[in-house]
Every structure is written in structure tokens, then in C-alpha cells.
Design a protein around this motif. Structure first.
Motif, mmCIF file in Angstrom:
data_model
loop_
_atom_site.group_PDB
_atom_site.id
_atom_site.type_symbol
_atom_site.label_atom_id
_atom_site.label_comp_id
_atom_site.label_asym_id
_atom_site.label_seq_id
_atom_site.Cartn_x
_atom_site.Cartn_y
_atom_site.Cartn_z
ATOM 1 N N ALA A 1 -7.658 10.108 -5.129
ATOM 2 C CA ALA A 1 -6.580 9.682 -6.023
ATOM 3 C C ALA A 1 -6.363 8.182 -5.805
ATOM 4 O O ALA A 1 -7.005 7.581 -4.939
ATOM 5 C CB ALA A 1 -5.297 10.459 -5.723
ATOM 6 N N ASN A 2 -5.463 7.579 -6.550
ATOM 7 C CA ASN A 2 -5.175 6.151 -6.397
ATOM 8 C C ASN A 2 -4.530 5.827 -5.066
ATOM 9 O O ASN A 2 -4.587 4.687 -4.615
ATOM 10 C CB ASN A 2 -4.265 5.661 -7.525
ATOM 11 N N ALA A 3 -3.881 6.790 -4.448
ATOM 12 C CA ALA A 3 -3.274 6.629 -3.129
ATOM 13 C C ALA A 3 -3.763 7.772 -2.251
ATOM 14 O O ALA A 3 -3.931 8.889 -2.730
ATOM 15 C CB ALA A 3 -1.743 6.664 -3.227
ATOM 16 N N ALA A 4 -4.002 7.469 -0.997
ATOM 17 C CA ALA A 4 -4.378 8.531 -0.069
ATOM 18 C C ALA A 4 -3.211 9.496 0.082
ATOM 19 O O ALA A 4 -2.045 9.100 0.041
ATOM 20 C CB ALA A 4 -4.750 7.936 1.287
ATOM 21 N N ILE A 5 -3.526 10.760 0.237
ATOM 22 C CA ILE A 5 -2.516 11.800 0.430
ATOM 23 C C ILE A 5 -2.740 12.395 1.814
ATOM 24 O O ILE A 5 -3.856 12.809 2.143
ATOM 25 C CB ILE A 5 -2.619 12.892 -0.649
ATOM 26 N N TYR A 6 -1.693 12.432 2.613
ATOM 27 C CA TYR A 6 -1.779 12.962 3.970
ATOM 28 C C TYR A 6 -1.007 14.270 4.040
ATOM 29 O O TYR A 6 0.192 14.311 3.779
ATOM 30 C CB TYR A 6 -1.208 11.956 4.978
ATOM 31 N N LEU A 7 -1.710 15.344 4.365
ATOM 32 C CA LEU A 7 -1.086 16.641 4.601
ATOM 33 C C LEU A 7 -0.716 16.682 6.073
ATOM 34 O O LEU A 7 -1.590 16.565 6.935
ATOM 35 C CB LEU A 7 -2.051 17.773 4.251
ATOM 36 N N THR B 1 0.852 -1.184 0.000
ATOM 37 C CA THR B 1 0.000 0.000 0.000
ATOM 38 C C THR B 1 0.886 1.232 0.000
ATOM 39 O O THR B 1 1.829 1.313 0.786
ATOM 40 C CB THR B 1 -0.903 0.020 1.249
ATOM 41 N N LEU B 2 0.597 2.163 -0.874
ATOM 42 C CA LEU B 2 1.356 3.404 -0.955
ATOM 43 C C LEU B 2 0.570 4.516 -0.280
ATOM 44 O O LEU B 2 -0.613 4.708 -0.562
ATOM 45 C CB LEU B 2 1.620 3.783 -2.416
ATOM 46 N N LEU B 3 1.217 5.224 0.628
ATOM 47 C CA LEU B 3 0.661 6.422 1.242
ATOM 48 C C LEU B 3 1.566 7.577 0.872
ATOM 49 O O LEU B 3 2.788 7.460 0.938
ATOM 50 C CB LEU B 3 0.603 6.293 2.768
ATOM 51 N N VAL B 4 1.003 8.692 0.505
ATOM 52 C CA VAL B 4 1.765 9.879 0.146
ATOM 53 C C VAL B 4 1.621 10.882 1.281
ATOM 54 O O VAL B 4 0.501 11.240 1.654
ATOM 55 C CB VAL B 4 1.249 10.483 -1.177
ATOM 56 N N ASN B 5 2.754 11.326 1.840
ATOM 57 C CA ASN B 5 2.757 12.312 2.917
ATOM 58 C C ASN B 5 3.395 13.594 2.406
ATOM 59 O O ASN B 5 4.495 13.557 1.839
ATOM 60 C CB ASN B 5 3.551 11.802 4.118
ATOM 61 N N ILE B 6 2.733 14.713 2.626
ATOM 62 C CA ILE B 6 3.242 16.011 2.190
ATOM 63 C C ILE B 6 3.306 16.917 3.406
ATOM 64 O O ILE B 6 2.270 17.226 4.013
ATOM 65 C CB ILE B 6 2.337 16.633 1.108
ATOM 66 N N ARG C 1 -8.841 21.955 -4.469
ATOM 67 C CA ARG C 1 -9.267 22.712 -5.645
ATOM 68 C C ARG C 1 -8.436 22.380 -6.876
ATOM 69 O O ARG C 1 -8.967 22.272 -7.976
ATOM 70 C CB ARG C 1 -9.224 24.206 -5.340
ATOM 71 N N ALA C 2 -7.145 22.208 -6.711
ATOM 72 C CA ALA C 2 -6.281 21.945 -7.865
ATOM 73 C C ALA C 2 -6.497 20.551 -8.435
ATOM 74 O O ALA C 2 -6.421 20.358 -9.648
ATOM 75 C CB ALA C 2 -4.810 22.130 -7.479
ATOM 76 N N PHE C 3 -6.768 19.555 -7.592
ATOM 77 C CA PHE C 3 -6.791 18.168 -8.047
ATOM 78 C C PHE C 3 -8.083 17.437 -7.730
ATOM 79 O O PHE C 3 -8.143 16.218 -7.803
ATOM 80 C CB PHE C 3 -5.587 17.414 -7.474
ATOM 81 N N ASP C 4 -9.136 18.175 -7.382
ATOM 82 C CA ASP C 4 -10.445 17.583 -7.149
ATOM 83 C C ASP C 4 -10.400 16.469 -6.099
ATOM 84 O O ASP C 4 -11.091 15.462 -6.222
ATOM 85 C CB ASP C 4 -11.044 17.069 -8.462
ATOM 86 N N LEU C 5 -9.544 16.638 -5.088
ATOM 87 C CA LEU C 5 -9.494 15.698 -3.970
ATOM 88 C C LEU C 5 -10.483 16.155 -2.908
ATOM 89 O O LEU C 5 -10.956 17.294 -2.937
ATOM 90 C CB LEU C 5 -8.074 15.642 -3.398
ATOM 91 N N ARG C 6 -10.782 15.276 -1.971
ATOM 92 C CA ARG C 6 -11.692 15.645 -0.891
ATOM 93 C C ARG C 6 -11.140 15.118 0.439
ATOM 94 O O ARG C 6 -10.350 14.185 0.459
ATOM 95 C CB ARG C 6 -13.098 15.124 -1.154
ATOM 96 N N ILE C 7 -11.587 15.726 1.514
ATOM 97 C CA ILE C 7 -11.124 15.339 2.842
ATOM 98 C C ILE C 7 -11.720 13.987 3.209
ATOM 99 O O ILE C 7 -12.921 13.777 3.084
ATOM 100 C CB ILE C 7 -11.500 16.400 3.889
#
Length: 137
Positions: free
Chosen positions: A42-48, A3-8, A22-28
Motif C-alpha cells: 500500500a502507499n503506507a506500510a501497515i504494522y499488525l 512518513t505515515l505508518l499505520v498500526n493495527i 487476502r483482502a487487500f493484496d498486501l504482502r509481508i
């Protein structure tokens, strides 16, 4: 399965949510108090993840976090169906364009930076995508 998780890392959670939704049509997805938020869509969850500018990213680090534009060998590519529309949304949300749109056999690409100095690209694949340049070796 891996599983890939993206952390920013970001220093302003509200600003980051505004940009990425707004830029990438993602939602919380989920919130983690004031320390972070999960973005889905997205295909992988993104964690801010909230990390203050000037803080050290790991024990022994001599380079503190900076949210000015910086280079890293790892970046995000967002695959889109309409590059021009996606670029307009990203710029309206606060992205900074760092290249002209370039056309290749595999598709079109434009390089951007998010408001936190992270590099990212928008890619619109051609019909063959990377198969247009794939080799058997």
C-alpha cells in the motif's frame, strides 16, 4: 517529508495476516518475532501489532482493548479500481459488510469491519474523484 505508518492492534497475528494479505493484496515485509509483522504493498506500510484483548492501551486508560466491533473516529480507506471484486475478496477473507454500496459524485463506497472490530471502507473513485465535489473555499 512526513512518513505515515499505520498500526493495527490485533490479538491473533496469523488471522490478521490471513485477512489483510487476502483482502487487500498486501504482502509481508518484515516480521518482528511474535509481536508483529509489517505489511507492504500500500502507499503506507501497515504494522499488525499483537496486543491481547483486555490489555490497557496506555497508562491510566480505563478502557481495555476489545476486538468486538467498536467505533473510532480514525479508520482505513482502501482505494480500489474494482469495488465489486475488492468487496468479494474482503468478505471471503473475513470482512463483515456494514453497508450497501453507495454511489456518489466522487465514486462508490462500501463500509466494512475487519475480523478485529476495526472499521474500514473500500472506495472506487469516479474519473474526477474528490475533484467532483471540491470547492474553492
Amino acid at each position: 517529508m512526513t512518513t505515515l505508518l499505520v498500526n493495527i492492534d490485533v490479538d491473533d497475528l496469523d488471522r490478521a495476516i490471513h485477512f489483510y494479505t487476502r483482502a487487500f493484496d498486501l504482502r509481508i515485509g518484515r516480521r518482528f518475532g511474535s509481536a508483529g509483522v509489517e505489511l507492504v504493498g500500500a502507499n503506507a506500510a501497515i504494522y499488525l501489532l499483537v496486543k491481547q484483548a483486555g490489555s490497557l492501551p496506555f497508562a491510566g486508560s480505563t478502557s481495555p482493548r476489545s476486538y468486538g466491533r467498536h467505533w473510532t473516529p480514525v479508520h482505513l480507506d482502501f482505494v480500489v479500481e474494482d469495488l465489486d471484486g475488492a468487496l468479494a475478496r474482503a468478505e471471503a477473507a473475513g470482512a463483515v459488510r456494514e453497508s450497501d454500496i453507495a454511489a456518489h459524485a466522487w465514486g462508490r463506497i462500501v463500509m466494512l469491519a475487519d475480523p478485529f472490530g476495526h472499521g474500514l471502507c473500500l472506495i472506487q473513485f469516479s474519473e474526477k474523484g474528490y475533484d467532483a465535489i471540491a470547492t474553492n473555499s
